[in-house]
Scaffold this motif. Structure first.
Motif, PDB file in Angstrom:
ATOM      1  N   ASN A   2     -61.018 -42.916 -21.519  1.00 19.29           N
ATOM      2  CA  ASN A   2     -59.643 -43.283 -21.168  1.00 19.29           C
ATOM      3  C   ASN A   2     -58.690 -42.327 -21.865  1.00 19.29           C
ATOM      4  N   GLN A 179     -68.848 -36.257 -21.556  1.00 18.73           N
ATOM      5  CA  GLN A 179     -69.106 -37.703 -21.553  1.00 18.73           C
ATOM      6  C   GLN A 179     -70.082 -38.089 -22.661  1.00 18.73           C
ATOM      7  N   ASN A 446     -72.680 -47.307 -10.230  1.00 19.28           N
ATOM      8  CA  ASN A 446     -71.337 -47.663 -10.689  1.00 19.28           C
ATOM      9  C   ASN A 446     -70.282 -47.266  -9.658  1.00 19.28           C
ATOM     10  N   TYR A 474     -63.515 -43.867  -9.116  1.00 21.01           N
ATOM     11  CA  TYR A 474     -64.455 -43.788 -10.233  1.00 21.01           C
ATOM     12  C   TYR A 474     -64.128 -42.637 -11.175  1.00 21.01           C
ATOM     13  N   ARG A 477     -61.024 -43.343 -13.301  1.00 21.86           N
ATOM     14  CA  ARG A 477     -61.211 -44.399 -14.297  1.00 21.86           C
ATOM     15  C   ARG A 477     -62.198 -44.021 -15.400  1.00 21.86           C
ATOM     16  N   THR A 478     -63.206 -43.238 -15.083  1.00 19.16           N
ATOM     17  CA  THR A 478     -64.268 -43.011 -16.066  1.00 19.16           C
ATOM     18  C   THR A 478     -64.511 -41.546 -16.423  1.00 19.16           C
TER      19      THR A 478
END
Length: 547
Positions: A2, A179, A446, A474, A477-478
């Motif tokens: 985020n 990530q 996901n 997606y 958001r991620t």
């Protein structure tokens, strides 16, 4: 990941290491350092992998040309480079199996003697790859070659040598590193531009002054050490930290053009063994298209994103056409892209194509800045290890490097055949599910889950491609996608394979991103306008080429 939460932490917390530059080397360093227990900040002035690290030839390799040069010139530094590349190749493949895979390459030859030469050379290349299970090279008869690549000019073809290297989706591989670093404790954020440094009384760097280019907000990141991983832009950071340093980087421009898949009509790639000036050029299948490159020319201007020019296009066309039965019709050009290589400086007058793609960790004793200079994609992990080993020494630590066996985000329990489960469970087409599994790995479900609450998210962005609307939601958001170009160029790679479809799908992408990111109508239209301007710069250059 985020972004707003990350920025709050970057502004309020103290860090052991602040890494500037979130390409392959910076993201690799962030993961390595976080796994060793350091508190890490990772920032980039644009998106992750937005520069050099998304503009590669997408190969994981030791470098066939380096091996040839090593023996021709008795240059053992080139031999070392090959060995390092092939030692790392299997790790890059193993650690993100959804984003990297073996690739068969054909090297066509025109005579028995040429075939013997390349066969011996590639057998030697095989001998350096002692840790992986890729098939070994072999000499193919003409009939077998034409079965594998049916569009070759058979009148000039004697035979070919087949060998294997790896292929990766470079931008998404870098994102997986980011990530993974984030999930290991690093605080990461894109679109933070470095404006300067705060220094201690001893003249050592202690804060990094940044500006959020999306909001205009300025703040400082408190850190014990700064690691510069900005590739071709390294000298700017080095001189910002210490104006007395000498410049070290000689940027080189590499350009690729993208043509229809039918140009080779093969899942095999091709290494073109003879080029007008001794460079190496590859024709490679990628994302349903055929990518041809690369060039290697001096670049004095690093302020503008490299683009195609007439000389680039003509060089690539002249290199490939002698091997094709049907010559390239350049009007079929679908896309193209250019990037900068961060080559380390060498003797005056030495061409960039002859410079070694090696790396160096530099420690400035005046400011304390550590810079990771040079290198290439295949050896990103080794580069990061060398840099963090040096930082361990600065901090008087002896931490083990854990990245050799660390599976990256999406790679854990990856199974390509899982697309069949997604196909049945979410009533999605097979090609869509295959695409999702290849891009998101074990996290593909996901993306699919988003379609259960909103069936419209199952819709394709374009009928000719497997990309669906759910991916936009997606990635915002991620995966910290902030602009339409983040999504279209780096999250799904459409920009680098098809300019027309990119422009056609842009309003759909912008509409969904606007809702997720609370853009006003004016902001949305500005994003659309800015991106079209960027694409048109490439297209106008291509138009000049066509004329």
């Amino acid at each position: 990941m985020n972004r707003q939460a990350s920025i709050k932490k970057l502004e309020s917390e103290d860090f052991d290491i602040c890494i500037i530059g979130a390409g392959a080397s910076g993201a690799g360093c962030a993961l390595d350092a976080a796994l060793r227990g350091y508190k890490v900040a990772l920032i980039d002035k644009k998106d992750f992998a937005s520069e050099t690290s998304s503009k590669s030839t997408k190969l994981i390799h030791g470098g066939v040309r380096y091996l040839e040069q090593a023996f021709k010139k008795l240059d053992f530094a080139q031999l070392k480079q090959v060995r390092h590349g092939l030692e790392e190749r299997h790790l890059v493949l193993n650690n993100a199996p959804h984003l990297a895979r073996p690739l068969a390459l054909i090297t066509p030859v025109g005579s028995w003697l040429e075939g013997l030469y390349f066969s011996i050379g590639l057998k030697m290349y095989d001998s350096f790859a002692t840790h992986d299970s890729l098939p070994k090279s072999k000499w193919l008869k003409k009939t077998d070659v034409l079965k594998r690549i049916p569009t070759l000019n058979e009148t000039k073809l004697h035979s070919a040598v087949l060998y294997y290297d790896g292929q990766l989706d470079d931008a998404r591989y870098c994102l997986a590193l980011v990530q993974s670093a984030s999930e290991s404790g690093a605080i990461v954020a894109n679109y933070l531009k470095v404006d300067g440094f705060g220094k201690s009384e001893a003249n050592k760097l202690k804060t990094v002054q940044v500006k959020d280019t999306q909001s205009g907000h300025q703040f400082s990141i408190k850190t014990k050490l700064v690691l510069n991983c900005t590739g071709p832009f390294s000298d700017k950071i080095r001189l910002l930290a210490n104006p007395l340093l000498q410049e070290r980087i000689r940027p080189s421009k590499g350009v690729h053009v993208v043509l229809p898949y039918e140009t080779l009509n093969s899942e095999h790639a091709m290494l073109i063994p003879k080029t007008p000036d001794g460079r190496v050029v590859f024709a490679i299948p990628f994302e349903g298209a055929m990518m041809l490159g690369t060039t290697d020319t001096e670049s004095d201007d690093i302020t503008e994103e490299p683009k195609l020019n007439e000389a680039d296009k003509q060089y690539l066309v002249d290199t490939l056409n002698p091997y094709l039965a049907k010559k390239i019709d350049i009007s079929q050009l679908r896309a193209g892209f250019g990037g900068l290589r961060p080559l380390l400086s060498a003797e005056t007058g030495k061409s960039t194509k002859s410079l070694l793609r090696d790396h160096e960790v530099e420690i400035d004793t005046v400011s304390g800045l550590v810079s990771l200079l040079g290198g290439k994609w295949t050896t990103y992990r080794l580069m990061a290890k060398d840099a963090i080993d040096q930082i361990d020494g600065i901090f008087e630590n002896k931490n083990a490097c854990l990245t050799a066996t660390h599976i990256l985000a999406g790679g854990m329990n990856y199974n390509f055949e899982s697309y069949r489960i997604l196909e049945k469970k979410y009533s999605l087409p097979a090609d869509v599910c295959q695409h999702l599994v290849k891009k998101y790995g074990s996290r593909a479900e996901n993306v699919c889950r988003l379609t259960t609450s909103d069936p419209e998210l199952k819709e394709r962005l374009d009928s000719g491609y497997p990309y669906i609307k759910a991916e936009i939601i997606y990635t915002v958001r991620t995966e910290m996608a902030v602009t339409p170009r983040d999504f279209l160029a780096r999250r799904i790679r459409l920009e680098i394979t098809d300019w027309d479809t990119t422009i056609r799908t842009l309003p759909i992408v912008a509409d969904l991103m606007a809702v997720e990111l609370n853009w006003t109508e004016l902001q949305k239209q500005q994003h659309i306008s800015d991106y079209i301007s960027e694409i048109e710069k490439f297209i106008s250059e291509a138009d000049k080429i066509l004329s």
